[in-house]
Design an enzyme around this catalytic site. Structure first.
Site, mmCIF file in Angstrom:
data_model
loop_
_atom_site.group_PDB
_atom_site.id
_atom_site.type_symbol
_atom_site.label_atom_id
_atom_site.label_comp_id
_atom_site.label_asym_id
_atom_site.label_seq_id
_atom_site.Cartn_x
_atom_site.Cartn_y
_atom_site.Cartn_z
ATOM 1 C CG ASP A 164 -1.941 -1.115 1.188
ATOM 2 O OD1 ASP A 164 -2.151 -1.671 0.090
ATOM 3 O OD2 ASP A 164 -2.516 -1.442 2.238
ATOM 4 N N GLY A 165 2.056 1.181 0.544
ATOM 5 C CA GLY A 165 2.934 2.346 0.584
ATOM 6 C C GLY A 165 3.301 2.864 -0.792
ATOM 7 C CG ASN A 255 -3.981 5.999 3.886
ATOM 8 O OD1 ASN A 255 -4.918 5.695 3.154
ATOM 9 N ND2 ASN A 255 -3.115 5.110 4.330
ATOM 10 C CG ASP A 285 -2.054 8.923 23.345
ATOM 11 O OD1 ASP A 285 -1.806 9.608 24.364
ATOM 12 O OD2 ASP A 285 -1.894 7.693 23.291
#
Length: 418
Positions: A164-165, A255, A285
């Site tokens: 996917d990268g 994304n 966070d």
């Protein structure tokens, strides 16, 4: 969307809303790969009001809005002219992809007579330099360097080899209109890479012939603005923002945008605005702002729902919020989100874009996020519905469990025998 959609009353006759300009990228069957050069403040998508709401009400005509939902069955790739230039993206530091890369390049150059573009560091790979049989093909490759050479106006098709990268990297190379992307699953996960390399010749030939199904993966248009707000000790915590500051970074993100506390041990404390109005403060966070494509990535791990990439939406997902009632939300595509440090925040925040270009956000900085008008046209192996659910099953093992036995075969039936 409230500022764009206003109710009007027609006392004379039934009529359609005023003429609307449609982005060619949102579904034109004649030229689906071209993008209109006009830029608008918002790019809204929603149910198209065919006539009226009752006998006298309709939406106020507004030429800046786009009220349209693309029929998934009509999203088909066609070529106005035969493709000539192909960009091949290969996952770096993976020796197992050297042979598939060489096979694909030979096929494109020798059999299809294509002009092949590759990144210079890929062409200079030591394994390719040692292979004398590939030297003739290698000398015919066109090379470029990210950040130095602009190839956005000369690429007709992108082919990705890896996980996917590689698709995320391909998206980052094109900050405006993106060519069709064909992704082969040669990586670890492969949620966005539906094609198997074993049949690459047949699949690539089909794409060159046209009439392939595509998924228009929406992206986020992101701006980082420095010194937009006054310092926390000079301005009270209000619901208003001021349109000042210097844009230091503008990106198209496929994304997600992630804002987190970075190396600090304190809770992240950022304010979230929607179309200029303060919605909430995020204490935890951090927060994830994602596209539907990104809903199956970091957002899914943080507890968000998974949304099909054809759904026009933006997702806001808190990361480990310090509040049990803070649930992920989905807002309409086209609204503008803005994230700033809260005036009483104990520390700065950090932001990353599809996992890249990580930087610190200080008091007075802000991040503006809205829907981009330049989607990523991802070519489907089967169709945009089947491919997505197959990825859910194969990659994420969605709803996989041992089948329940039939009642007649069950050994411990709860029914009592009378």
């Amino acid at each position: 969307m409230g500022d764009q959609e206003q109710l009007s009353w027609d006392t004379d006759q039934w009529r359609l809303p005023g003429q609307r300009e449609h982005l060619e990228s949102s579904g034109s069957t004649s030229e689906p790969m071209e993008i209109s050069p006009k830029r608008r403040a918002h790019f809204l998508h929603g149910p198209y009001p065919a006539t009226h709401f009752g006998p006298k009400a309709c939406i106020l005509p507004n030429p800046t809005s786009v009220m349209h939902i693309q029929d998934p069955a009509s999203q088909r790739l066609t070529w106005n002219k035969p493709p000539v230039n192909v960009l091949v993206i290969r996952k770096i530091r993976d020796e197992s992809l050297v042979e598939p890369f060489k096979e694909l390049c030979r096929f494109l150059v020798e059999e299809k007579q294509m002009m092949v573009y590759v990144e210079r560091r890929v062409a200079d790979d030591a394994a390719l330099l040692k292979d004398e049989s590939f030297s003739l093909i290698r000398n015919q490759l066109c090379t470029f360097r990210e950040g130095y050479d602009d190839i956005s106006n000369c690429i007709d098709l992108i082919i990705c080899l890896g996980g996917d990268g590689t698709l995320l990297y391909a998206s980052s190379l094109f900050q405006d209109s993106v060519p069709p992307v064909m992704a082969f699953h040669l990586g670890s996960l492969g949620f966005l890479t539906p094609f198997k390399f074993e049949s690459y010749k047949t699949e690539v030939a089909k794409v060159f012939e046209g009439n392939a199904a595509i998924t228009l993966r929406s992206r986020l248009k992101v701006k980082v603005v420095k010194d937009m707000l006054q310092r926390a000790d000079q301005q009270p915590h209000t619901h208003e923002t001021h349109e000042t500051g210097k844009v230091t970074l503008q990106l198209q993100v496929l994304n997600e945008v992630v804002v987190d506390r970075g190396p600090s041990s304190y809770l992240s404390n950022v304010d979230l605005y929607l179309d200029g109005r303060l919605i909430t403060s995020v204490q935890g966070d951090g927060v994830i702002v994602s596209t539907p494509t990104g809903s199956t990535a970091y957002a899914a791990a943080a507890g968000a729902s998974m949304i099909h990439p054809n759904v026009p939406a933006i997702m806001v997902t808190p990361i480990c919020p310090h509040s049990l009632s803070f649930r992920p939300i989905v807002v309409p595509a086209g609204v503008e989100l803005m994230i700033t440090l809260s005036p009483d925040a104990r520390n700065t925040a950090w932001v990353s874009f599809d996992g890249r270009k990580r930087q610190e956000i200080q008091y007075g900085d802000c991040i503006k996020i809205t829907t981009s008008c330049y989607p990523v046209p991802s070519i489907c192996c089967h169709d945009l519905v089947y491919d997505w659910f197959e990825s859910l099953a194969e990659c994420l093992h969605w709803n996989v469990r041992k089948r329940q036995a039939r009642l007649a075969d069950a050994s411990d039936s709860s029914d009592t025998e009378n």
